[in-house]
Scaffold this active site. Structure first.
Site, short mmCIF file in Angstrom:
data_model
loop_
_atom_site.label_atom_id
_atom_site.label_comp_id
_atom_site.label_asym_id
_atom_site.label_seq_id
_atom_site.Cartn_x
_atom_site.Cartn_y
_atom_site.Cartn_z
N ILE A 25 54.84 62.23 33.83
CA ILE A 25 54.39 62.24 34.95
C ILE A 25 55.42 61.71 36.12
CG2 ILE A 25 52.13 62.32 34.59
CD1 ILE A 25 51.93 59.15 34.96
N HIS A 44 49.99 67.05 33.36
CA HIS A 44 49.25 65.64 33.76
C HIS A 44 49.72 65.05 35.12
CE1 HIS A 44 49.28 64.96 29.02
NE2 HIS A 44 48.40 65.76 29.28
#
Length: 301
Positions: free
Chosen positions: A134, A150
């Site tokens: 991320i 994600h």
């Protein structure tokens, strides 16, 4: 594809550890020349990346020994329940991670992937990155075809109106300035909820949350569909710096291998899925990946 059976993010430690019957396979090869021969002919390459890639940029993984923020493991903070109980603590955790990322740079593994994508695109070949990370380091390295399954540290979502937006503010709000220290002796800031990041959409002012997929949450259906298409059509798959224990991503590469497509794992250690793959290259991804993805002698300038 089996991906649809695992739409929620979860950690399952036992699922791949003891393959039985036909699943038991010969030890994967570390023959770089053999991998390079397959690489030279591949038209659609899928590269699945995990925390191990970013770790070489100095990004905390919050995994394994010492993998704590204060006294909590990431899984204890990265959940809807944790945010509902204590949004101030969770925002301190993510503020700390955002601030750390602003000091980090892509490493040779990120750069090798981005360079490979750009080079092969000029030959009519495609490279797609499917990342569990991320941190947006693939973006900063120059990769274009990225599926962030994600989410991103640098996006927020409003809990009231649902608006999602990029957010690179540092600090993300005044109340979090100087907060988020990871030391176990640090006391929680206990920031009043009204002083936490708030939505700037006209008339809303709802509480913002990080636009990441927390444990127990469903992955974005559109991104998951795109990932399925990439994995169903790829003719070579690389698994780079991933532990193969976080689902559904842990099933991506094994399912590619099941249909006979070569899969190469690049990791510091064996994973529960290693024995299912054709290749395994042991060592830091920033060392092993660049020569694997470099221009092949058969490629035209």
């Amino acid at each position: 594809m089996i991906v649809r059976q695992f739409t929620c993010r979860a950690v399952l430690f036992a699922h791949l550890r003891k393959p039985g019957g036909r699943q038991a396979m010969a030890r994967p090869s570390s023959d770089l020349a053999a991998f390079r021969e397959i690489f030279s002919k591949a038209k659609n390459i899928a590269i699945i990346t995990g925390a191990g890639v970013s770790a070489e940029s100095g990004v905390p993984t919050f995994r394994g020994a010492g993998g704590y923020w204060r006294k909590w493991e990431a899984q204890e903070l990265a959940s809807p329940e944790a945010f509902a109980r204590n949004p101030s603590r969770v925002w301190e955790f993510y503020h700390y991670r955002r601030e750390v990322m602003l000091t980090k740079d892509p490493n040779p593994a990120h750069l090798a992937i981005a360079e490979c994508e750009e080079r092969l695109s000029k030959q009519g070949r495609k490279v797609t990155v499917i990342t569990q990370n991320i941190d947006e380091l693939h973006h900063r390295a120059g990769s274009k075809n990225i599926l962030e399954i994600h989410g991103s540290l640098f996006k927020t979502r409003c809990m009231t109106c649902g608006h999602e937006a990029a957010n690179y503010k540092s600090p993300i709000c005044a109340a979090l300035e100087g907060k988020g220290a990871p030391d176990p002796d640090t006391r929680d800031a206990e920031i009043p909820v009204q002083n936490l990041p708030r939505c700037e959409q006209t008339g809303c002012h709802g509480l913002l949350r990080p636009a990441v997929v927390w444990f127990g949450e469903t992955l974005d259906a559109d991104i998951l569909t795109c990932a399925e298409k990439v994995l169903d059509s790829c003719d070579l798959c690389l698994v780079v710096g991933t532990s193969s224990v976080v689902y559904p991503a842990a099933m991506f590469a094994p399912q590619v291998a099941v249909r006979g497509v070569p899969v190469a794992e690049f990791n510091m250690e064996n994973t529960p899925a290693t024995m299912r793959f054709k290749f395994h290259f042991h060592g830091p991804c920033g060392t092993t990946l660049p020569p694997a993805l470099a221009r092949h002698e058969t490629e035209q300038e």
